[in-house]
Design a protein around this motif. Structure first.
Motif, PDB file in Angstrom:
ATOM      1  N   PHE A   1       7.474  18.244  64.526  1.00 48.65           N
ATOM      2  CA  PHE A   1       8.997  18.576  64.948  1.00 48.65           C
ATOM      3  C   PHE A   1       9.610  17.394  65.676  1.00 48.65           C
ATOM      4  N   LYS A   2       8.980  16.633  66.226  1.00 52.97           N
ATOM      5  CA  LYS A   2       9.382  15.506  66.977  1.00 52.97           C
ATOM      6  C   LYS A   2       9.576  14.058  66.188  1.00 52.97           C
ATOM      7  N   THR A   3       8.402  14.095  65.315  1.00 51.26           N
ATOM      8  CA  THR A   3       7.972  12.791  64.737  1.00 51.26           C
ATOM      9  C   THR A   3       8.437  12.781  62.898  1.00 51.26           C
ATOM     10  N   ILE A   4       8.264  13.942  62.561  1.00 50.95           N
ATOM     11  CA  ILE A   4       8.753  13.905  61.215  1.00 50.95           C
ATOM     12  C   ILE A   4      10.311  14.266  60.847  1.00 50.95           C
ATOM     13  N   ASN A   5      10.884  13.563  59.953  1.00 52.44           N
ATOM     14  CA  ASN A   5      12.331  14.271  59.396  1.00 52.44           C
ATOM     15  C   ASN A   5      12.419  14.540  58.196  1.00 52.44           C
ATOM     16  N   ASN A   6      11.201  14.955  57.541  1.00 52.05           N
ATOM     17  CA  ASN A   6      11.356  15.697  56.095  1.00 52.05           C
ATOM     18  C   ASN A   6      11.528  17.288  56.385  1.00 52.05           C
ATOM     19  N   ASP A   7      12.633  17.760  55.717  1.00 54.60           N
ATOM     20  CA  ASP A   7      12.821  19.022  55.893  1.00 54.60           C
ATOM     21  C   ASP A   7      11.818  19.799  55.323  1.00 54.60           C
ATOM     22  N   CYS A   8      11.351  19.562  54.202  1.00 55.80           N
ATOM     23  CA  CYS A   8      10.135  20.304  53.503  1.00 55.80           C
ATOM     24  C   CYS A   8       8.913  20.482  54.592  1.00 55.80           C
ATOM     25  N   ILE A   9       8.487  19.435  54.842  1.00 56.28           N
ATOM     26  CA  ILE A   9       7.255  19.612  55.745  1.00 56.28           C
ATOM     27  C   ILE A   9       7.774  20.370  57.276  1.00 56.28           C
ATOM     28  N   LEU A  10       8.857  20.156  57.627  1.00 55.76           N
ATOM     29  CA  LEU A  10       9.329  20.880  58.827  1.00 55.76           C
ATOM     30  C   LEU A  10       9.399  22.278  58.729  1.00 55.76           C
ATOM     31  N   PHE A  11      10.020  22.726  57.376  1.00 59.66           N
ATOM     32  CA  PHE A  11       9.886  24.155  56.912  1.00 59.66           C
ATOM     33  C   PHE A  11       8.306  24.721  56.935  1.00 59.66           C
ATOM     34  N   VAL A  12       7.537  24.028  56.018  1.00 64.33           N
ATOM     35  CA  VAL A  12       6.248  24.519  56.050  1.00 64.33           C
ATOM     36  C   VAL A  12       5.504  24.821  57.568  1.00 64.33           C
ATOM     37  N   PHE A  13       5.562  23.756  58.179  1.00 67.22           N
ATOM     38  CA  PHE A  13       4.959  23.860  59.481  1.00 67.22           C
ATOM     39  C   PHE A  13       5.662  24.675  60.461  1.00 67.22           C
ATOM     40  N   GLY A  14       7.005  25.162  60.313  1.00 71.31           N
ATOM     41  CA  GLY A  14       7.628  26.122  60.881  1.00 71.31           C
ATOM     42  C   GLY A  14       7.417  27.455  60.584  1.00 71.31           C
ATOM     43  N   VAL A  15       7.004  27.909  59.447  1.00 71.71           N
ATOM     44  CA  VAL A  15       6.683  29.253  58.966  1.00 71.71           C
ATOM     45  C   VAL A  15       4.918  29.370  58.874  1.00 71.71           C
ATOM     46  N   LEU A  16       4.305  28.220  59.203  1.00 71.22           N
ATOM     47  CA  LEU A  16       2.733  28.131  59.053  1.00 71.22           C
ATOM     48  C   LEU A  16       2.226  29.265  60.048  1.00 71.22           C
ATOM     49  N   PRO A  17       2.693  29.275  61.184  1.00 69.15           N
ATOM     50  CA  PRO A  17       2.013  30.417  62.262  1.00 69.15           C
ATOM     51  C   PRO A  17       2.068  31.813  61.801  1.00 69.15           C
ATOM     52  N   ASN A  18       3.305  31.956  61.201  1.00 67.48           N
ATOM     53  CA  ASN A  18       3.428  33.447  60.745  1.00 67.48           C
ATOM     54  C   ASN A  18       2.560  33.903  59.520  1.00 67.48           C
ATOM     55  N   PHE A  19       2.530  32.971  58.849  1.00 65.99           N
ATOM     56  CA  PHE A  19       1.725  33.126  57.429  1.00 65.99           C
ATOM     57  C   PHE A  19       0.066  33.302  57.890  1.00 65.99           C
ATOM     58  N   VAL A  20      -0.422  32.294  58.834  1.00 64.99           N
ATOM     59  CA  VAL A  20      -1.844  32.458  58.845  1.00 64.99           C
ATOM     60  C   VAL A  20      -1.983  33.579  60.156  1.00 64.99           C
ATOM     61  N   GLY A  21      -0.808  33.912  60.890  1.00 65.30           N
ATOM     62  CA  GLY A  21      -1.155  35.170  61.854  1.00 65.30           C
ATOM     63  C   GLY A  21      -1.444  36.362  61.193  1.00 65.30           C
ATOM     64  N   VAL A  22      -0.437  36.498  60.224  1.00 64.64           N
ATOM     65  CA  VAL A  22      -0.760  37.656  59.207  1.00 64.64           C
ATOM     66  C   VAL A  22      -2.083  37.707  58.535  1.00 64.64           C
ATOM     67  N   ILE A  23      -2.649  36.528  58.141  1.00 66.22           N
ATOM     68  CA  ILE A  23      -3.889  36.739  57.457  1.00 66.22           C
ATOM     69  C   ILE A  23      -4.995  36.817  58.355  1.00 66.22           C
ATOM     70  N   ILE A  24      -4.947  36.355  59.614  1.00 67.12           N
ATOM     71  CA  ILE A  24      -5.849  36.621  60.677  1.00 67.12           C
ATOM     72  C   ILE A  24      -5.852  38.123  60.966  1.00 67.12           C
ATOM     73  N   PHE A  25      -4.514  38.707  60.992  1.00 69.50           N
ATOM     74  CA  PHE A  25      -4.446  40.114  61.359  1.00 69.50           C
ATOM     75  C   PHE A  25      -5.215  40.919  60.440  1.00 69.50           C
ATOM     76  N   LEU A  26      -4.981  40.679  59.158  1.00 67.58           N
ATOM     77  CA  LEU A  26      -5.541  41.310  57.983  1.00 67.58           C
ATOM     78  C   LEU A  26      -6.792  41.310  57.624  1.00 67.58           C
ATOM     79  N   LEU A  27      -7.448  40.093  58.143  1.00 65.40           N
ATOM     80  CA  LEU A  27      -9.035  39.963  58.065  1.00 65.40           C
ATOM     81  C   LEU A  27      -9.560  40.876  59.179  1.00 65.40           C
ATOM     82  N   LEU A  28      -8.934  40.743  60.356  1.00 67.78           N
ATOM     83  CA  LEU A  28      -9.326  41.514  61.453  1.00 67.78           C
ATOM     84  C   LEU A  28      -9.522  43.165  61.108  1.00 67.78           C
ATOM     85  N   THR A  29      -8.260  43.657  60.808  1.00 68.95           N
ATOM     86  CA  THR A  29      -8.072  44.986  60.448  1.00 68.95           C
ATOM     87  C   THR A  29      -8.859  45.468  59.302  1.00 68.95           C
TER      88      THR A  29
END
Length: 130
Positions: free
Chosen positions: A41-69
């Motif tokens: 977020f501090k170094t990259i100005n590409n909106d697409c990359i910022l978007f992907v890394f912005g939503v990635l924690p939610n995406f991975v978090g749900v997968i972790i949650f579902l693997l666990l449950t």
């Protein structure tokens, strides 16, 4: 249903592949959320990359949650999918009430996307085992 710490550890040991995946995704989640994402977020100005890394924690978090449950705790798939999605919405709402941060609609969409991907994965996995 009461689950003790011993029971959870034995369930993790019984399902080694999912346990390793759960562990690796958890490490990636923490690294991405606290180190990689702030750096990008501090170094990259590409909106697409910022978007992907912005939503990635939610995406991975749900997968972790579902693997666990589903794979470790052996909960019902449909119950776990609903619980994961409502948990993701709850967390977004809590950001607003606790931190005063407005919820991000794209975070909720990424959580829904992860739920959909895991639904397809478990559907193919269940058909293959029959």
């Amino acid at each position: 249903m009461e689950i003790s710490t011993k029971k959870i550890i034995s369930l993790f040991l019984a399902n080694k592949v999912v346990s390793v995946l759960f562990f690796l995704l958890s490490i990636f989640y923490v690294l991405n959320r606290h180190f990689i994402r702030p750096y990008i977020f501090k170094t990259i100005n590409n909106d697409c990359i910022l978007f992907v890394f912005g939503v990635l924690p939610n995406f991975v978090g749900v997968i972790i949650f579902l693997l666990l449950t589903t794979s470790i705790l052996k909960m019902n798939l449909y119950y776990s999918l609903k619980l994961a999605f409502f948990y993701a919405i709850f967390i977004e709402a809590m950001y607003f009430f606790i931190d005063g941060i407005m919820y991000d609609f794209y975070d909720i969409l990424s959580s829904l996307f992860a739920v959909g991907i895991m639904y397809v994965y478990y559907s193919f996995k269940n058909k293959k085992n029959v």
